[in-house]
Design an enzyme around this catalytic site. Structure first.
Site, PDB file in Angstrom:
ATOM      1  N   ARG A   1     -20.983 -54.082  41.320  1.00 43.81           N
ATOM      2  CA  ARG A   1     -20.391 -53.035  41.178  1.00 43.81           C
ATOM      3  C   ARG A   1     -20.296 -52.461  39.756  1.00 43.81           C
ATOM      4  O   ARG A   1     -20.275 -51.180  39.459  1.00 43.81           O
ATOM      5  CB  ARG A   1     -19.054 -52.952  41.735  1.00 43.81           C
TER       6      ARG A   1
ATOM      7  N   CYS B   1     -12.828 -47.600  57.684  1.00 46.45           N
ATOM      8  CA  CYS B   1     -12.299 -46.970  56.375  1.00 46.45           C
ATOM      9  C   CYS B   1     -10.944 -46.933  56.315  1.00 46.45           C
ATOM     10  O   CYS B   1     -10.027 -46.608  57.199  1.00 46.45           O
ATOM     11  CB  CYS B   1     -13.120 -45.765  55.847  1.00 46.45           C
TER      12      CYS B   1
ATOM     13  N   TYR C   1     -12.007 -38.551  48.328  1.00 48.34           N
ATOM     14  CA  TYR C   1     -13.455 -38.582  47.743  1.00 48.34           C
ATOM     15  C   TYR C   1     -13.927 -37.488  47.689  1.00 48.34           C
ATOM     16  O   TYR C   1     -14.982 -37.198  46.881  1.00 48.34           O
ATOM     17  CB  TYR C   1     -14.376 -39.600  48.398  1.00 48.34           C
TER      18      TYR C   1
ATOM     19  N   ASN D   1     -18.512 -51.695  52.396  1.00 49.67           N
ATOM     20  CA  ASN D   1     -18.969 -50.384  51.955  1.00 49.67           C
ATOM     21  C   ASN D   1     -20.304 -50.224  51.374  1.00 49.67           C
ATOM     22  O   ASN D   1     -20.990 -51.205  51.147  1.00 49.67           O
ATOM     23  CB  ASN D   1     -17.974 -50.073  50.929  1.00 49.67           C
TER      24      ASN D   1
ATOM     25  N   HIS E   1     -16.078 -41.514  53.502  1.00 49.17           N
ATOM     26  CA  HIS E   1     -15.733 -40.979  52.584  1.00 49.17           C
ATOM     27  C   HIS E   1     -16.244 -39.396  52.338  1.00 49.17           C
ATOM     28  O   HIS E   1     -16.384 -39.088  51.071  1.00 49.17           O
ATOM     29  CB  HIS E   1     -16.373 -41.762  51.378  1.00 49.17           C
TER      30      HIS E   1
END
Length: 467
Positions: free
Chosen positions: A97, A173, A258, A151, A203
């Site tokens: 990440r 989510c 988001y 995710n 998102h």
């Protein structure tokens, strides 16, 4: 295993979210006749699996339950005859990440866990693994439900449905969950007094709200958020720059948190670059928080979820997974917001692809609620983003470099051209250990001398990975 002796499996069991998952199961002990919980991880996550797994065992013991909590690195052993499988893993762990965030930022573009170039690569790394899990499930537990909150959840659920050909799946989510917890108090209501309808993709959704009299209170909630009386459940990992009121007045819906990356890209990028040059990207901050959490989890006297876990961006994910499992098992017909096959709920998208919508969850799975057509602006956004997801999924399955470049070109957060291609190439090099489908392309890039420019991202492979 019979309905009266459930076997639950969590892949990614060494996650810092696991205590919340166990807490959710304990809370629903009267609804879920659990016999076994299997926490599964990979060798690189074994230390954290042991830490969090022993804490899970303490939590179950403290609750006075006779459940057996197994810790294993053998996924196939765990999956055999499972009733429910939840997935909460991160391919490449937190170091991956960090690369997703820092490499785009080093070129002045947004690097984010599920959006932009970083989100595309998280999908590329995850799709081969989730499809391998589905293959095992078809053999070892063909009647199990798969509850995914790995995710990017919507894209992973799409891959499971389209390429895995597995229809017993629900994607989750925490963003809608947060909204339905935090918005009602803003207008003096409880969640039970309000009716929510969500539509979009993971998102990238919007929602409307009505009160118990049938009044549309969507804009009332936005009034309170604009007056700074609450953030409406904005996840911890999203910088809180306000939406433009004129735009909200036109939309007449509440955008998910988001959407800031798309409606206020300039400000979100400025903030991301500031963090990149200062305290570190969100993943670097989470890495420090994870260390603190696992130090807490090591305490042999700790048998409850610590409050610090709420500082993670995914708070309430695990509890939502527990509710989904309980609803599927007990045919509760609960209203939840999930990623599931459209079936006409959003007429602006094909009915056979995955969307994120309000649905009734019961023994028959997710029954999506009709939302209706969107206005041109929202319809245009959603069709672009969904088609980009489909391109990402196909590239993630096939390893087609041209499709990967197409995904970068379509993504609104990636400025197309030479720099975008350079970011794509660097991310392929950076994640080469987790991208078998792109092996031939990566070999050519390495032969051409492509290296990662950002020194922190480049040097991560010299240190041990973390969850």
């Amino acid at each position: 295993m019979s309905r009266n002796a459930l076997k639950l499996v969590t892949i990614g069991g060494g996650s810092s979210y696991t205590p919340e998952l166990i807490e959710g199961f304990i809370k629903r002990q009267d609804e879920l006749p659990i016999k076994e919980i299997w926490l599964v991880d990979i060798p690189a996550g074994e230390e954290k699996l042991n830490i969090v797994g022993h804490m899970a065992q303490r939590m179950v013991k403290k609750a006075g339950l006779d459940w057996t909590v197994h810790l294993t690195l053998d996924r196939r052993e765990a999956l055999k005859d499972a009733d429910f499988v939840s997935t909460q893993f991160r391919v490449g762990l937190l170091n991956a990440r960090i690369k997703d965030e820092r490499i785009p930022a080093s070129y002045g573009m947004i690097g984010q866990e599920t959006n932009g170039a970083g989100g595309i690569f998280k999908a590329f790394r995850t799709i081969p693994v989730i499809l391998d899990i589905v293959k095992d499930m078809k053999e070892l537990c063909p009647n199990a439900w798969l509850v995914n909150f790995t995710n990017p959840s919507g894209m992973i659920t799409e891959a499971i449905s389209t390429y895995g050909q597995w229809d017993r799946v629900i994607g989750l989510c925490n963003v809608p969950v947060n909204a339905m917890i935090d918005e009602p108090p803003l207008i003096g209501k409880t969640t039970e007094q309000l009716t929510y309808k969500f539509a979009g993709i993971d998102h990238f959704h919007w929602h409307k709200v009505w009160d118990e009299t049938g009044k549309n209170v969507t804009m009332d909630i936005l009034d309170k958020i604009e007056a700074d009386e609450g953030d409406g459940g904005l996840p911890k990992n999203i910088f809180d720059v306000p939406f433009y009121r004129a735009q909200l007045d036109n939309i007449q819906m509440i955008p998910c948190g988001y959407h800031r990356y798309y409606y206020r890209e300039e400000e979100m990028l400025d903030h991301a670059i500031e963090e990149y040059n200062g305290v570190g990207t969100r993943a670097q901050q989470v890495k420090r928080l994870e260390h603190e959490l696992f130090e807490l989890y090591k305490d042999p006297n700790l048998a409850v979820k610590p409050p610090q876990l709420a500082e993670r961006g995914g708070a309430h994910y695990s509890d939502a997974a527990c509710e989904a499992i309980a609803s599927l098992h007990a045919d509760k017909k609960t209203h939840m917001v999930v990623s599931t096959v459209n079936h006409g709920a959003i007429p602006d998208l094909p009915e056979d692809h995955v969307v994120e919508v309000s649905a009734q969850i019961g023994a028959a799975g997710a029954i999506p609620m009709a939302f209706g057509a969107l206005a041109p602006a929202e319809r245009g956004w959603l069709q672009l983003m969904k088609n980009m997801e489909l391109v990402i999924c196909e590239a993630g399955v096939t390893g087609n470099y041209g499709l990967a470049l197409q995904a970068f070109t379509m993504n609104p957060l990636v400025r197309s051209g030479h720099t975008a291609k350079r970011i794509l190439n660097e991310l392929l090099i950076a994640h080469q250990d987790y991208l078998p489908q792109f092996a031939d392309t990566i070999a050519k890039l390495k032969a051409a001398g492509v290296i990662v420019k950002d020194p922190i991202a480049r040097d991560l492979d010299k240190e041990p990975a973390t969850v």
